[in-house]
Design an enzyme around this catalytic site. Structure first.
Site, PDB file in Angstrom:
ATOM      1  N   LYS A   1      -7.274  12.146  -2.950  1.00 19.41           N
ATOM      2  CA  LYS A   1      -6.215  11.140  -2.989  1.00 19.41           C
ATOM      3  C   LYS A   1      -6.316  10.434  -4.335  1.00 19.41           C
ATOM      4  O   LYS A   1      -7.321   9.786  -4.636  1.00 19.41           O
ATOM      5  CB  LYS A   1      -6.379  10.131  -1.854  1.00 19.41           C
ATOM      6  CG  LYS A   1      -5.353   8.992  -1.894  1.00 19.41           C
ATOM      7  CD  LYS A   1      -5.671   7.945  -0.829  1.00 19.41           C
ATOM      8  CE  LYS A   1      -4.755   6.740  -0.965  1.00 19.41           C
ATOM      9  NZ  LYS A   1      -5.118   5.658  -0.009  1.00 19.41           N
TER      10      LYS A   1
ATOM     11  N   GLY B   1      -3.968  -3.589   1.636  1.00 20.84           N
ATOM     12  CA  GLY B   1      -4.687  -4.606   2.380  1.00 20.84           C
ATOM     13  C   GLY B   1      -3.910  -5.866   2.683  1.00 20.84           C
ATOM     14  O   GLY B   1      -4.455  -6.826   3.238  1.00 20.84           O
TER      15      GLY B   1
ATOM     16  N   ALA C   1      -0.720   2.040   2.633  1.00 20.11           N
ATOM     17  CA  ALA C   1      -0.937   0.692   2.094  1.00 20.11           C
ATOM     18  C   ALA C   1       0.021  -0.337   2.686  1.00 20.11           C
ATOM     19  O   ALA C   1       1.231  -0.114   2.765  1.00 20.11           O
ATOM     20  CB  ALA C   1      -0.832   0.656   0.570  1.00 20.11           C
ATOM     21  N   GLY C   2      -0.558  -1.460   3.086  1.00 19.62           N
ATOM     22  CA  GLY C   2       0.221  -2.573   3.606  1.00 19.62           C
ATOM     23  C   GLY C   2       0.528  -2.502   5.081  1.00 19.62           C
ATOM     24  O   GLY C   2       1.072  -3.446   5.657  1.00 19.62           O
TER      25      GLY C   2
ATOM     26  N   ASN D   1      -5.976   1.394   6.962  1.00 22.65           N
ATOM     27  CA  ASN D   1      -7.403   1.134   6.844  1.00 22.65           C
ATOM     28  C   ASN D   1      -7.728  -0.307   7.243  1.00 22.65           C
ATOM     29  O   ASN D   1      -8.297  -0.572   8.291  1.00 22.65           O
ATOM     30  CB  ASN D   1      -7.887   1.435   5.433  1.00 22.65           C
ATOM     31  CG  ASN D   1      -9.393   1.274   5.256  1.00 22.65           C
ATOM     32  OD1 ASN D   1      -9.916   1.458   4.171  1.00 22.65           O
ATOM     33  ND2 ASN D   1     -10.124   0.935   6.307  1.00 22.65           N
ATOM     34  N   THR D   2      -7.307  -1.261   6.418  1.00 22.52           N
ATOM     35  CA  THR D   2      -7.653  -2.659   6.661  1.00 22.52           C
ATOM     36  C   THR D   2      -7.217  -3.137   8.040  1.00 22.52           C
ATOM     37  O   THR D   2      -7.962  -3.847   8.725  1.00 22.52           O
ATOM     38  CB  THR D   2      -7.015  -3.556   5.580  1.00 22.52           C
ATOM     39  OG1 THR D   2      -7.471  -3.157   4.294  1.00 22.52           O
ATOM     40  CG2 THR D   2      -7.380  -5.017   5.800  1.00 22.52           C
TER      41      THR D   2
END
Length: 254
Positions: free
Chosen positions: A97, A158, A184-185, A206-207
């Site tokens: 990635k 995040g 993301a986000g 992830n986050t």
């Protein structure tokens, strides 16, 4: 929905998981199992195969069931990203990635350096998935350069703000001939479902999972949300309309 194919590999689960921020390897292992994910991404710096004392991320991932995609997090330009990719390839990891974000405040990807890294890594025969701004033109350039999929952001990494780039993602989905993974986000399972409803092929979070009070249950929720969106699309939802439509129309009694 049929299996998703990226880089010659088929995935029945369209939820992908980032591995940063988990409190322990065992918690990550449980989250992977709860979601059913078949692809995880990790930074090269977290791979320590020869260090038994280290909480090695690879020790909790069953690579016969889960593909490991290294990422170039921390790279500030294409040269650094390619160097990380080469180290990963030498260690036996062919999925990469591409992340190139020189701005530490917003971690927005550098489009010029990202595209250059995609070109170089594709030449090495790697399965390349670039993390990019939600830019339809850049997405097509990455595809032409050999990307196996493109990963446009929903909002900054995040931030948990959800999909703030909806219109651009719809264009990317329309124009690209490689899979689109919204990355993301993504802060809630509903955001992941929204991405699938927009036509994205998969979602990576992830986050939102790792920083939750209960990462395992949150991971399960994300997996279920993505699956629910898939089922709903297959069921053929009715189109939206600007006027009301009675749920019990009177003409049925005529």
């Amino acid at each position: 929905m049929k299996d998703l194919e990226i880089g010659g590999k088929k995935f029945s689960n369209r939820f992908f998981l980032g591995t940063g921020k988990f409190a322990s390897g065992e918690l990550l292992k449980a989250a992977i199992e709860a979601s059913g994910t078949e692809l995880v991404t990790t930074a090269l710096t977290r791979v320590h195969e020869d260090d038994a004392a280290h909480d090695d991320i690879l020790g909790v991932i069953d690579r016969s069931k889960v593909e490991v995609m290294l990422n170039t997090s921390g790279a500030r330009n294409a040269a650094e990203a390619v160097r990380i990719a080469k180290l990963g390839k030498a260690a036996g990891y062919n999925w990469i990635k591409i992340e190139v974000h020189p701005d530490a405040r917003y971690l927005l990807p550098d489009p010029v350096e990202t595209l250059e890294a995609v070109k170089e890594c594709a030449k090495l025969g790697m399965v390349v998935l670039p993390y990019i701004n939600a830019d339809p033109v850049l997405a097509r350039h990455c595809e032409d350069a050999g990307a196996a999929a493109v990963m446009p952001l929903g909002s900054p990494i995040g931030s948990n703000r959800g999909i703030r780039t909806r219109d651009m993602i719809e264009i990317i989905v329309e124009q690209c001939h490689v899979p689109v993974v919204v990355d993301a986000g993504i802060g809630l399972p509903s955001h992941a479902a929204e991405a699938i409803e927009l036509g994205a092929d998969a979602v990576l979070a992830n986050t939102a999972v790792a920083a939750a009070d209960d990462p395992v249950e949150m991971s399960r929720a994300f997996g279920l949300a993505v699956r629910a969106a898939e089922i709903a699309l297959k069921a053929g939802p009715p189109s939206s309309r600007t006027t009301a439509s009675a749920t019990s129309p009177m003409d049925i009694f005529k």
